[in-house]
Design a protein around this motif. Structure first.
Motif, PDB file in Angstrom:
ATOM      1  N   THR A 134      -7.634  77.041 -75.859  1.00 58.31           N
ATOM      2  CA  THR A 134      -6.766  76.689 -75.282  1.00 58.31           C
ATOM      3  C   THR A 134      -7.331  75.844 -73.878  1.00 58.31           C
ATOM      4  N   VAL A 135      -9.289  76.229 -73.758  1.00 57.18           N
ATOM      5  CA  VAL A 135      -9.516  76.128 -73.118  1.00 57.18           C
ATOM      6  C   VAL A 135      -9.069  74.042 -73.670  1.00 57.18           C
ATOM      7  N   ALA A 136      -9.508  73.835 -73.857  1.00 60.70           N
ATOM      8  CA  ALA A 136     -10.359  72.746 -74.694  1.00 60.70           C
ATOM      9  C   ALA A 136      -8.905  71.902 -74.213  1.00 60.70           C
ATOM     10  N   GLU A 137      -7.907  72.062 -74.467  1.00 58.75           N
ATOM     11  CA  GLU A 137      -6.663  71.630 -75.117  1.00 58.75           C
ATOM     12  C   GLU A 137      -5.995  70.585 -73.484  1.00 58.75           C
ATOM     13  N   VAL A 138      -6.758  72.367 -72.543  1.00 54.62           N
ATOM     14  CA  VAL A 138      -6.197  71.420 -71.120  1.00 54.62           C
ATOM     15  C   VAL A 138      -7.421  70.558 -70.295  1.00 54.62           C
ATOM     16  N   VAL A 139      -8.421  70.894 -71.142  1.00 55.29           N
ATOM     17  CA  VAL A 139      -9.808  69.517 -70.966  1.00 55.29           C
ATOM     18  C   VAL A 139     -10.017  68.329 -70.964  1.00 55.29           C
ATOM     19  N   ALA A 140      -8.800  68.462 -72.182  1.00 58.08           N
ATOM     20  CA  ALA A 140      -8.946  67.439 -73.117  1.00 58.08           C
ATOM     21  C   ALA A 140      -7.740  65.700 -71.727  1.00 58.08           C
ATOM     22  N   HIS A 141      -7.342  66.352 -70.899  1.00 57.82           N
ATOM     23  CA  HIS A 141      -6.426  65.574 -70.121  1.00 57.82           C
ATOM     24  C   HIS A 141      -6.486  65.518 -68.681  1.00 57.82           C
ATOM     25  N   VAL A 142      -8.476  65.830 -68.585  1.00 59.10           N
ATOM     26  CA  VAL A 142      -8.578  66.383 -67.532  1.00 59.10           C
ATOM     27  C   VAL A 142     -10.340  65.450 -67.706  1.00 59.10           C
ATOM     28  N   ARG A 143     -10.013  64.057 -67.190  1.00 57.62           N
ATOM     29  CA  ARG A 143     -11.155  63.301 -66.687  1.00 57.62           C
ATOM     30  C   ARG A 143     -12.424  63.030 -66.075  1.00 57.62           C
ATOM     31  N   ALA A 144     -11.957  63.928 -65.246  1.00 56.95           N
ATOM     32  CA  ALA A 144     -13.279  64.725 -63.971  1.00 56.95           C
ATOM     33  C   ALA A 144     -12.568  66.165 -63.663  1.00 56.95           C
ATOM     34  N   TYR A 145     -13.686  66.419 -62.582  1.00 58.21           N
ATOM     35  CA  TYR A 145     -13.556  66.825 -61.120  1.00 58.21           C
ATOM     36  C   TYR A 145     -14.182  67.576 -59.906  1.00 58.21           C
TER      37      TYR A 145
END
Length: 249
Positions: A134-145
């Protein structure tokens, strides 16, 4: 080869690799009684054949297979798949247990083991794996923080300081910092951080989070002895206090 069919066709599929027939029978019988599908095999070749035709949810791997190197099998599995892996070792083989965890196994159990404990560890690991997906699905759409002038590039796994220099993060440090950045200004328990970052063998290394938090603080805090970004919530866990900007795309 021993195969069992659970009551539910959607039951998790466990592949057990052990050259001891009595162990294979024990695992198969017990997990079947608790609504798992189980395929128990004696060799890597059989394991590969099973995985090729019937996707598994978890692999249970004996490190002392007759004529085969369980550590090499564990390494190969981790390089090729993200399957959760529990290794079985003899009580005296501490070096093998440590090496297995370093190669990417998620947990271990020493022989002789309690079937009840095996079941509990399998269920816990499957929960962690599902949460990680679930976390990986969210992070997959994140480029950077971005936070406080810092930037963590998720795809390049690179941390850039406010001055522009890049800092090296070990894999566990990256995963833990990522867990904080994905849930800022929220108290996260050690157990939750272990689940989100998928640190290995939380039951044994129950202070792993504290050690890694200390390492991250030394890299990002102006004064690691008096941290203001990753603060300790006594009796509860840790909180990442700065606001976090999420860059997507």
């Amino acid at each position: 080869m021993l195969e069992s069919t659970a009551a539910s066709p959607n039951a998790p599929h466990v592949v057990a690799v052990d050259d001891d027939l009595s162990v294979r029978q024990l695992i198969t019988s017990y997990l079947l009684d608790h609504d798992f599908r189980v395929t128990a095999v004696a060799s890597e070749k059989e394991m590969r054949a099973v995985l090729g035709r019937d996707p598994a949810d978890l692999v249970l791997l004996d490190l002392r297979l007759g004529g085969e190197n369980g550590l090499q099998i564990a390494r190969s599995l981790r390089e090729q798949t993200k399957l959760p892996i529990i290794i079985l070792t003899a009580l005296r083989d501490e070096a093998d247990r440590v090496m297995g965890l370093e190669l990417g196994a998620d947990d271990y159990l020493t022989k002789p083991f309690s079937p009840r404990e095996l079941l509990a560890r399998i269920r816990a690991l499957l929960r962690r794996a599902k949460m990680h997906e679930t976390v990986a699905e969210v992070v997959a759409h994140v480029r950077a923080y971005r936070f406080e002038g810092w930037e963590l590039n998720v795809r390049l796994r690179r941390l850039r300081a406010p001055g522009g220099e890049s800092l090296t993060l070990r894999n566990a440090e990256f995963n833990l910092l990522l867990a904080f950045l994905a849930a800022p200004q929220r108290v996260l328990t050690r157990e939750r951080l272990l689940e989100l970052s998928r640190l290995h063998n939380a039951e044994v290394y129950d202070r792993s989070v504290d050690v890694l938090v200390g390492r991250i603080r030394r890299k990002i805090e102006p004064d690691p002895q008096n941290p203001r970004m990753i603060v300790t919530e006594r009796g509860a866990g840790y909180m990442f206090t700065p606001g976090v900007e999420t860059l997507r795309g």
